[in-house]
Design a protein around this motif. Sequence first.
Motif, PDB file in Angstrom:
ATOM      1  N   VAL A   1      -9.001   6.547  -6.983  1.00 33.75           N
ATOM      2  CA  VAL A   1      -8.489   5.133  -6.145  1.00 33.75           C
ATOM      3  C   VAL A   1      -8.563   5.227  -4.787  1.00 33.75           C
ATOM      4  O   VAL A   1      -8.139   6.281  -4.331  1.00 33.75           O
ATOM      5  CB  VAL A   1      -7.151   4.718  -6.803  1.00 33.75           C
ATOM      6  CG1 VAL A   1      -6.761   3.286  -6.105  1.00 33.75           C
ATOM      7  CG2 VAL A   1      -7.189   4.479  -8.162  1.00 33.75           C
ATOM      8  N   LEU A   2      -8.988   4.550  -3.888  1.00 33.56           N
ATOM      9  CA  LEU A   2      -9.149   4.493  -2.520  1.00 33.56           C
ATOM     10  C   LEU A   2      -8.036   3.305  -2.119  1.00 33.56           C
ATOM     11  O   LEU A   2      -8.305   2.184  -2.188  1.00 33.56           O
ATOM     12  CB  LEU A   2     -10.323   4.322  -1.899  1.00 33.56           C
ATOM     13  CG  LEU A   2     -11.410   5.155  -2.192  1.00 33.56           C
ATOM     14  CD1 LEU A   2     -12.700   4.861  -1.506  1.00 33.56           C
ATOM     15  CD2 LEU A   2     -10.993   6.576  -1.872  1.00 33.56           C
ATOM     16  N   LEU A   3      -7.004   3.765  -1.316  1.00 31.63           N
ATOM     17  CA  LEU A   3      -6.077   2.663  -0.651  1.00 31.63           C
ATOM     18  C   LEU A   3      -6.401   2.677   0.850  1.00 31.63           C
ATOM     19  O   LEU A   3      -6.087   3.810   1.629  1.00 31.63           O
ATOM     20  CB  LEU A   3      -4.637   2.967  -1.017  1.00 31.63           C
ATOM     21  CG  LEU A   3      -4.448   3.248  -2.413  1.00 31.63           C
ATOM     22  CD1 LEU A   3      -2.692   3.563  -2.446  1.00 31.63           C
ATOM     23  CD2 LEU A   3      -4.407   1.980  -3.269  1.00 31.63           C
ATOM     24  N   LEU A   4      -6.889   1.538   1.309  1.00 34.92           N
ATOM     25  CA  LEU A   4      -7.497   1.832   2.600  1.00 34.92           C
ATOM     26  C   LEU A   4      -6.785   0.793   3.538  1.00 34.92           C
ATOM     27  O   LEU A   4      -6.798  -0.474   3.243  1.00 34.92           O
ATOM     28  CB  LEU A   4      -9.094   1.380   2.779  1.00 34.92           C
ATOM     29  CG  LEU A   4      -9.962   2.449   2.047  1.00 34.92           C
ATOM     30  CD1 LEU A   4     -11.637   1.760   2.047  1.00 34.92           C
ATOM     31  CD2 LEU A   4      -9.902   3.964   2.330  1.00 34.92           C
TER      32      LEU A   4
ATOM     33  N   VAL B   1      -8.596  -0.510  -3.048  1.00 33.57           N
ATOM     34  CA  VAL B   1      -7.624  -1.755  -2.455  1.00 33.57           C
ATOM     35  C   VAL B   1      -7.983  -1.637  -0.836  1.00 33.57           C
ATOM     36  O   VAL B   1      -7.477  -0.722  -0.406  1.00 33.57           O
ATOM     37  CB  VAL B   1      -6.129  -1.257  -2.961  1.00 33.57           C
ATOM     38  CG1 VAL B   1      -5.554  -2.232  -2.566  1.00 33.57           C
ATOM     39  CG2 VAL B   1      -6.106  -1.042  -4.426  1.00 33.57           C
ATOM     40  N   LEU B   2      -8.113  -2.718  -0.343  1.00 40.71           N
ATOM     41  CA  LEU B   2      -8.426  -2.776   0.927  1.00 40.71           C
ATOM     42  C   LEU B   2      -7.779  -3.755   1.527  1.00 40.71           C
ATOM     43  O   LEU B   2      -7.409  -4.902   1.201  1.00 40.71           O
ATOM     44  CB  LEU B   2      -9.800  -3.091   1.382  1.00 40.71           C
ATOM     45  CG  LEU B   2     -10.513  -3.680   2.649  1.00 40.71           C
ATOM     46  CD1 LEU B   2     -10.712  -2.301   3.330  1.00 40.71           C
ATOM     47  CD2 LEU B   2     -11.644  -4.313   2.517  1.00 40.71           C
ATOM     48  N   VAL B   3      -6.857  -3.326   2.536  1.00 40.48           N
ATOM     49  CA  VAL B   3      -5.863  -4.171   3.335  1.00 40.48           C
ATOM     50  C   VAL B   3      -7.021  -4.359   4.810  1.00 40.48           C
ATOM     51  O   VAL B   3      -7.137  -3.346   5.268  1.00 40.48           O
ATOM     52  CB  VAL B   3      -4.444  -3.507   3.753  1.00 40.48           C
ATOM     53  CG1 VAL B   3      -3.958  -4.566   4.795  1.00 40.48           C
ATOM     54  CG2 VAL B   3      -3.836  -3.754   2.571  1.00 40.48           C
TER      55      VAL B   3
ATOM     56  N   LEU C   1       0.838  -1.127   0.214  1.00 42.32           N
ATOM     57  CA  LEU C   1      -0.123   0.083  -0.024  1.00 42.32           C
ATOM     58  C   LEU C   1       0.750   1.332   0.193  1.00 42.32           C
ATOM     59  O   LEU C   1       0.519   2.247  -0.761  1.00 42.32           O
ATOM     60  CB  LEU C   1      -0.891   0.026   1.127  1.00 42.32           C
ATOM     61  CG  LEU C   1      -2.337   0.423   0.954  1.00 42.32           C
ATOM     62  CD1 LEU C   1      -3.029  -0.513  -0.088  1.00 42.32           C
ATOM     63  CD2 LEU C   1      -3.181   0.271   2.188  1.00 42.32           C
ATOM     64  N   ASN C   2       1.983   1.169   0.916  1.00 42.92           N
ATOM     65  CA  ASN C   2       2.770   2.259   0.851  1.00 42.92           C
ATOM     66  C   ASN C   2       3.427   2.508  -0.486  1.00 42.92           C
ATOM     67  O   ASN C   2       4.094   3.776  -0.758  1.00 42.92           O
ATOM     68  CB  ASN C   2       3.700   2.150   2.066  1.00 42.92           C
ATOM     69  CG  ASN C   2       3.395   2.434   3.277  1.00 42.92           C
ATOM     70  OD1 ASN C   2       2.384   3.579   3.419  1.00 42.92           O
ATOM     71  ND2 ASN C   2       3.576   1.654   4.196  1.00 42.92           N
TER      72      ASN C   2
ATOM     73  N   ILE D   1     -11.333   8.166   6.649  1.00 45.19           N
ATOM     74  CA  ILE D   1     -11.895   7.942   5.280  1.00 45.19           C
ATOM     75  C   ILE D   1     -12.587   8.969   4.535  1.00 45.19           C
ATOM     76  O   ILE D   1     -12.668   9.300   3.569  1.00 45.19           O
ATOM     77  CB  ILE D   1     -12.945   6.723   5.405  1.00 45.19           C
ATOM     78  CG1 ILE D   1     -12.417   5.385   5.960  1.00 45.19           C
ATOM     79  CG2 ILE D   1     -13.782   6.499   4.076  1.00 45.19           C
ATOM     80  CD1 ILE D   1     -13.328   4.523   6.270  1.00 45.19           C
ATOM     81  N   ALA D   2     -13.161   9.782   5.551  1.00 43.67           N
ATOM     82  CA  ALA D   2     -13.801  11.240   4.900  1.00 43.67           C
ATOM     83  C   ALA D   2     -12.957  11.736   4.413  1.00 43.67           C
ATOM     84  O   ALA D   2     -13.084  12.520   3.247  1.00 43.67           O
ATOM     85  CB  ALA D   2     -14.635  11.788   6.085  1.00 43.67           C
TER      86      ALA D   2
END
Lengths: 252, 320
Positions: A169-172, A201-203, A48-49, A159-160
């Motif tokens: 793209v959301l990297l969560l 992308v969810l971790v 993710l980083n 998240i907001a």
Amino acid sequence: MSQVMIETEGLCKHWGGLKALDDISLTFADKELHSIVGPNGAGKSTLLNLLCGTYKPTSGRILHKNEPIDSIKPYAFARRGIGRSFQKTNIYPSATCLENCAIAAQRYMGGSFNFLKPRNKEPVLLHIAEEALHKVGLGHRKDTVAAAVSYGEQRQLEIAMVLATSPCVLLLDEPMAGMGHEESALIIELLKQLKKEYCIVLVEHDMDAVFELSDLITVMVNGQHLVTGTVDAVREDPRVKEAYLGQGDEVY
Amino acid sequence: MLFQKRSERLFIWIFFPLMLMMPLFLDGNIFYINKLSSILIFALFVMSLDYLVGRCGLITLGHAMFYGLGGYIFYIIAPQNEAVNFWVYTFYICVISAAIALIVGFLVLRTSGIYMIMITLAIAQMFFYYFSDSMEFGGIDGVFLYLKPETSFLGIKMFDLDNPTHFYYLCLFSLFNTLVFFKVIMASKFGRVVDATRENPERTTALGYNVFVFRLASYVIASALGAYAGYLFSMQYGFVNPSMLSWQTSGTALVMLILGGMGSIYGAILGTFAYEGLHYFFEHLTEHWMLFMGSAIILMVILLKKGIAGYIEKLLEKRS
């Protein structure tokens, strides 16, 4: 399959002799939620980083909409619409929740070098910030200082803030870490809505949430890619069971 | 509203009217008027440092470099035998020192924390030794500026800098404007990003801001104002010397800042007056004033965690 948003080609990250990531090639498609799971130390956060530009890859490439982005500056990732949330809550604790989102929204709204315009006199920007808060269910907290809201609410704020940057793209990174059951349920509901619009992308360690939300799951072990597939495929995969789920009754 | 805190408004309503009337009370006592002018000038300098340290989170031990440069630049660019225009030279000095700050900042801001303290100190010391060793700038004695600038603007002569009272009002006016200027940019959209870079630079980068550029801009602004303060100081007594840019000057300013309350901007004025007041008091009491001064400062720092400004804020909060 819809349009590919992010693609990695043979991505490696070495810390000295430690291979934190080894030859990862993945694609992340638009309007899909792609989870990355694996035991502790599997390299999920490292991946993710790399995707958000915090670390530079040792070798390999990252493509965003088919353009290589591994050599651009860290802040330029966010400008391309790659927004991330952090595993450890990473907000502006002394600012109000609304201000937290306003900082995020101002980046693409522009005017950050406006020395004269009062920051609280821009209705459009504040409206965007407020909308982001409403989306995650924090509308009632907008004037509360971020340090004073509960831990779960800080995670929602996290998240907001990403949403307020108008990302594609959301990297969560573990958005549900340390949350109570009800708060998790809220985030799951939120992510279900969000994945209709964004590439996510969810971790996450909460396997129930992962199975419920994911379109695709990638399992990683020791910095290496084990398998990518749909929820059912991954659940049935014997290698996954052995490496990750089958080591005992313990659920990570 | 520009001044949001009650303590801030209270301070401004008390301090500035009082200072406006001060020359009436002092009744032409030139010594005290000059003394007050130099405190006001130094408060302006401390205020510019407060913006850097308190608002931007950039701790520097080399800010006096710009204080001294303000004076030396004035000496270098002004002709010897001719009175120059005050406003034009104010502009020149701010622009030149901003240009220097841009280059210095470009190097210095690559570091942060303790490393930044060290590198700002090192660069300031380079300038210090350059000026104190050079013959043409009079070495450690410094140089004299024989002529004060004239202040006509659009053909109207506004005031006479040779008159201590006039000069006093110029300092007060400058200080007030600087205060308003900092409050405006702190409340602006730029200020929003600056606050963000101080509080959480990592997150600010993740949101897509180039933190370095915002820090550089702030550094340039604060340095130019620091140089303006030095320019006023050099005009007051008509000389410039290297002690203006010594690290002791930077250190004193930091102490005043901490006394007054970091990040509050108006606290810089409180801190400067408190420090100078203590200095004056102990100096007349004993030869070993530094001993008492140091103890008093240590006590104040322990008792007033957020400085005098923070203490006033707390008092007002309790009452309301």
